[in-house]
Design an enzyme around this catalytic site. Structure first.
Site, short mmCIF file in Angstrom:
data_model
loop_
_atom_site.label_atom_id
_atom_site.label_comp_id
_atom_site.label_asym_id
_atom_site.label_seq_id
_atom_site.Cartn_x
_atom_site.Cartn_y
_atom_site.Cartn_z
N SER A 68 -13.69 -5.79 -26.56
CA SER A 68 -14.27 -7.07 -26.99
C SER A 68 -15.24 -7.63 -25.96
CB SER A 68 -13.17 -8.05 -27.35
OG SER A 68 -13.71 -9.17 -28.01
N HIS A 69 -14.95 -8.83 -25.43
CA HIS A 69 -15.91 -9.50 -24.56
C HIS A 69 -15.68 -9.19 -23.08
CE1 HIS A 69 -12.42 -11.95 -25.50
NE2 HIS A 69 -12.51 -12.46 -24.30
N ASP A 97 -20.78 -11.74 -28.71
CA ASP A 97 -20.14 -11.01 -27.62
C ASP A 97 -20.32 -9.51 -27.79
OD1 ASP A 97 -18.34 -10.59 -29.71
OD2 ASP A 97 -16.57 -10.65 -28.43
N ASP A 109 -18.67 -6.93 -28.99
CA ASP A 109 -18.48 -6.26 -30.28
C ASP A 109 -18.93 -7.13 -31.45
OD1 ASP A 109 -16.36 -8.07 -30.04
OD2 ASP A 109 -14.94 -6.80 -31.09
N ASP A 148 -18.12 -10.04 -32.69
CA ASP A 148 -17.26 -10.80 -33.59
C ASP A 148 -17.16 -12.27 -33.17
OD1 ASP A 148 -15.61 -10.41 -31.38
OD2 ASP A 148 -13.86 -9.79 -32.53
N ARG A 149 -17.54 -12.60 -31.94
CA ARG A 149 -17.50 -14.00 -31.50
C ARG A 149 -18.92 -14.51 -31.35
NH1 ARG A 149 -15.73 -13.96 -26.66
NH2 ARG A 149 -14.43 -15.77 -26.45
N LYS A 191 -13.28 -11.97 -37.42
CA LYS A 191 -14.29 -12.98 -37.13
C LYS A 191 -15.64 -12.29 -37.08
CE LYS A 191 -12.36 -12.96 -32.44
NZ LYS A 191 -10.97 -12.57 -32.63
#
Length: 528
Positions: A70-71, A245, A247, A249-250, A345
């Protein structure tokens, strides 16, 4: 016989991992592997692929391995991760991940078709093999096509195009060298007509350009400066800015010299969705937020008579509600916003939602002197629904035992609210009374599962809240998070500086919890 998706956010080792997973899939009798070109697929796009994509012979994906942390930063000295998503497109529930973990303790061998040649994942097309278990295909496809097609069924692209074409409107998107770059040019430039110069850091890199791909005011520094919120800003900022971010999603949404909190963002999207986004034209099924997220969404739900759910942190809880047709829009304070179009998300969806709201508010005004701005929309929202001033204090890597004692004491004090209010009044006499306090527990209305110990809440009579959560309770250390939220419904007071409005409640939170005594810390590690 299954079809599985394997791709990720482009971080280091992703391309090697795709080849290894494909060879293991072949050896285990998987029928085909779908791979995004260059192994790039955003997490929301993976969810869309699982839910929407159908192969030539009618097969659908049964799940996906997403190569992402992720982030978190990438590169050889930083994180590489693997996440599994289910057939509904959402993250694997604990019942599945617990079984995976249990298998790691007993596994003695694994199957891999080592002689299978590597597939060139930079070239779109199907490569067919005869695997150990029969026919096996690796299908490399364009990363963005399916996702863009889905977005076109949700938003009015023509109205967004008109907004972006207005000489009064300017736009900026920062991909932070994550996977959003694989979508940004196609979506914003080719489809919607933004200029290429409006894209920042949109080339995906294995180490995210040496940065930390987390879309917040600390790490998206270049965008923050461009939008007029940094110390070094000296050029006229664009009207609208956003980041995603690693990937994708945020998200973070900014106006000119103006930051939109994630808690406000989901509330504003929900309040405007039916008018401005075609997908929601027939109404919202319901809305949901994670417990630590501010209650801004609650007020919208109450005013619009919408079903409302407060869930523990974790997107799988929203997924259950969506699968049951109970929730349309949801969000978390940690920069995640989404809807029931997928089961993750979705950072680019959130940007398109905001552009749709701006396009709707300006539809009769694109040639006018002054457009309705991001700041105008937020101020109008506060005037209508009140403002939830909000901040989060993170105390990282504190002694785990001390953290547990602090939390236990906060629970113990809840047995007498009169004593709680007496203590609080001694600290800050102006603060409202606590009217209820509990340790948050969630009973899932869909599957009946119960999630306990999800955070300690103190709820005040004026709609304000204090929330305390513990995470990472390993032997190395724990993180204590304090969420401080002051509700103000007097529209003459919604324009105050956030730090001024929150100051009395911050004072209460720190002294009442005795955080300095328990942890030895005189200040938090991070304030957001």
């Amino acid at each position: 016989g299954a079809t599985i998706v394997v791709s990720g956010d482009g971080r280091y080792f992703s391309k090697d991992a795709v080849q290894i997973i494909a060879k293991m899939a072949a050896a285990n009798g998987v029928r085909r592997v779908w791979v995004g070109q260059d192994s790039l697929l955003s997490t929301p796009a993976v969810s869309a692929i699982i839910r929407e994509r159908i192969s030539a012979d009618g097969a659908k994906a049964t799940g996906a391995f997403i190569l992402t942390a992720s982030h978190n930063p990438g590169g050889p000295t930083e994180d590489f991760g693997i996440k599994y998503n289910m057939g509904n497109g959402g993250p694997a529930p604990e019942s599945v991940t617990d079984k995976i973990f249990s298998n790691t303790k007993t596994i003695t061998e694994y199957l891999i078709a080592e002689d299978l040649p590597n597939v060139d994942i930079s070239v779109i097309g199907v490569t067919s093999f005869t695997g150990p278990e029969g026919p096996f295909d690796v299908d490399v496809f364009d990363s963005a096509t399916d996702y863009i097609k889905l977005m076109k069924t949700i938003f009015d692209f023509e109205s967004i195009k008109k907004l972006l074409a207005s000489p009064k409107f300017s736009f900026c998107f920062d991909g932070l060298h994550g996977v959003a770059g694989a979508y940004a040019k196609r979506m914003f430039v080719d489809e919607l007509g933004a200029s290429e110069s409006s894209l920042l850091n949109c080339v995906p890199k294995e180490d995210f350009g040496g940065g930390h791909p987390d879309p917040n005011l600390t790490y998206a520094k270049e965008l923050v400066d461009r939008m007029g919120l940094g110390k070094t800003s000296n050029v006229e900022p664009p009207e609208f800015g956003a980041a995603a971010d690693g990937d994708a999603d945020r998200n973070m949404v900014l106006g000119k010299r103006f930051f939109v909190t994630p808690s406000d963002s989901v509330a504003i999207i929900a309040a405007n969705a039916v008018q401005s986004i075609p997908y929601f034209a027939s109404g919202l099924k319901g809305v949901a937020r994670s417990m630590p997220t501010s209650a801004a969404l609650d007020v919208v739900a109450k005013n619009l008579n919408l079903k409302f759910f407060e869930v523990p942190t974790g997107w799988k809880f929203f997924g259950n509600l969506m699968d049951a047709g109970m929730c349309s829009v949801c969000g978390e304070e940690s920069f995640g916003t989404g809807s029931d179009h997928i089961r993750e998300k979705d950072g680019i969806w959130a940007v398109l939602a905001w552009l749709s709201i701006l396009a709707y508010k300006n539809k009769d005004n694109l040639g006018g002197d002054k457009l309705v701005t991001v700041e105008d929309i937020v101020l109008q929202h506060w005037a209508t629904y009140g403002r939830h001033y909000y901040t989060r204090y993170d105390y990282e890597n504190v002694d785990a035992e001390a953290a547990k004692e602090l939390m236990a004491n906060l629970v113990k004090m809840q047995s007498s609210l009169s004593d709680v209010n007496k203590s609080i009044k001694e600290i800050q006499p102006t603060v409202a009374d606590v009217v209820s306090a509990d340790e948050f527990e969630y009973k899932d209305p869909v599957d009946g599962s119960v999630s306990k110990h999800q955070g300690i809440r103190y709820l005040f009579g004026d709609g304000s809240r204090l929330v305390f959560r513990l995470s990472g309770t390993g032997s190395v250390g724990a993180t204590i998070r304090i969420y401080i939220e002051q509700y103000e419904k007097d529209s003459s007071k919604t324009g105050r500086a956030s730090s001024d409005a929150l100051s009395p409640l911050v004072d209460v939170a720190l002294k009442f919890s005795k955080i300095k005594e328990y942890t030895g810390r005189s200040a938090p590690t991070v304030i957001t």
